[in-house]
Design a protein around this motif. Structure first.
Motif, short mmCIF file in Angstrom:
data_model
loop_
_atom_site.label_atom_id
_atom_site.label_comp_id
_atom_site.label_asym_id
_atom_site.label_seq_id
_atom_site.Cartn_x
_atom_site.Cartn_y
_atom_site.Cartn_z
N HIS A 201 0.86 -1.18 0.00
CA HIS A 201 0.00 0.00 0.00
C HIS A 201 0.90 1.24 0.00
N ILE A 202 0.88 1.98 -1.13
CA ILE A 202 1.70 3.19 -1.28
C ILE A 202 0.82 4.40 -0.96
N ARG A 203 1.24 5.23 0.02
CA ARG A 203 0.47 6.39 0.43
C ARG A 203 1.29 7.67 0.22
N PHE A 204 0.59 8.80 0.09
CA PHE A 204 1.24 10.05 -0.24
C PHE A 204 0.86 11.14 0.76
N GLU A 205 1.77 12.08 0.95
CA GLU A 205 1.55 13.17 1.90
C GLU A 205 0.56 14.19 1.36
N SER A 206 0.59 14.47 0.06
CA SER A 206 -0.20 15.54 -0.53
C SER A 206 -1.10 15.02 -1.65
N SER A 207 -2.10 15.82 -1.96
CA SER A 207 -2.98 15.49 -3.08
C SER A 207 -2.23 15.66 -4.40
N PHE A 208 -2.67 14.96 -5.43
CA PHE A 208 -2.07 15.10 -6.76
C PHE A 208 -3.07 14.64 -7.80
N GLN A 209 -2.79 14.96 -9.07
CA GLN A 209 -3.61 14.46 -10.16
C GLN A 209 -2.76 13.55 -11.03
#
Length: 299
Positions: A70-78
């Motif tokens: 499961h890869i998670r990110f700190e910020s929103s992106f498109q």
């Protein structure tokens, strides 16, 4: 008494080499998991770069099952599906990961799959939908599930076979009646080792943390480095619940979170403590673990 047959000596030597080799390979699963997590982080990094984000972080990768990351990110992106497909394909192929896998892009708040695709090389078919449709900016995470090849199961059978070979080796030594001095030399006498370091009593066991082993009567039970660290935390507070978070600190220095690593090591320790009925390694569901020692049963 010396070995009477060169053939038996050669056979014993080869069995020792095979058994030693398998022992060194027994913890490869942890190494493989750590390596795959690094690959997952690199995939996350490239996905952020493709969206124009070169500053926000890829959060710690979770291994949520035997075959899923499961890869998670700190910020929103498109993102565009084309770039996601390309980046993950390249990352998997270059790192020689299993060729069959499913990818799901999950929207964080509603936990809904907004995009997904499957690569099934062994079946000579891929399922890649909705390419070219740019997704709006939002909070996303990526789940990658691999299909492991049947080769992984062969190593287990091979390990069992090596155990039979080691048993045959012990029978050879017993049949040749090697004298007690040779046995003590090859077996590294417990008494001299026991006197060189302090131990922690766990029921009838003596736990030597620095030397990574348990002593039960005349039996010596080897421990890995992480097994020793986990057992040290539990043994320091016997009959007291230890929360999972405290035990998981053993993996903190590696900067990764492997969901089932703790459970796997607890299972190994439970087997190594099963000789003494007064000692139980208990799982308190959803909270943690504790070593329970019943003093009345200690022999």
């Amino acid at each position: 008494m010396k070995l009477r047959s060169p053939f038996l000596f050669i056979t014993a030597f080869l069995l020792i080499v095979v058994s030693a080799t398998l022992c060194f390979k027994s913890d490869d699963s942890d190494f493989i998991s750590a390596r795959e997590i690094i690959v997952m982080r690199n995939i996350g990094h490239k996905i952020l770069l493709s969206s124009g984000d070169s500053s926000s972080r890829v959060l710690p990768v979770n291994k949520t099952g035997d075959n899923q990351y499961h890869i998670r990110f700190e910020s929103s992106f498109q993102f565009t599906p084309d770039s996601i497909v390309k980046i993950i394909r390249q990352g998997v192929e270059r790192s020689q990961l299993p060729s069959d896998y499913i990818v799901n892009v999950v929207e964080c708040q509603k936990n809904q799959v907004v995009y997904g695709f499957a690569v099934l090389k062994t079946e000579k078919t891929d399922v890649v939908a909705c390419k070219g449709r740019k997704q709006p900016e939002g909070c996303y995470s990526i789940k990658i599930t691999f299909r492991r090849s049947t080769l992984n199961t062969l190593s287990k059978d091979y390990y069992v076979g090596a155990g039979g070979g080691l048993t045959a080796l012990l029978l050879i030594f017993a049949g040749l009646r090697i004298n007690s001095r040779q046995k003590r030399t090859s077996g590294r006498p417990l008494k001299s080792l026991s006197g060189t370091s302090r131990f922690i009593s766990i029921g009838s066991y003596k736990f030597y943390k620095d030397n990574h082993y348990l002593e039960y009567g005349n039996e010596r039970i080897e421990l890995s480095d992480k097994e020793s660290k986990v057992l040290y935390i539990l043994a320091g507070k016997q009959n007291t619940l230890i929360e999972r978070a405290e035990l998981q600190k053993v993996w903190e220095d590696e900067g990764i979170i492997v969901g089932r690593s703790l459970d796997m090591f607890i299972s190994k320790l439970r087997k190594k403590l099963e000789n003494d009925p007064s000692v139980r390694l208990l799982n308190v569901h959803g909270k943690g673990y504790k070593i329970e020692v019943n003093e009345g049963l200690t022999g």
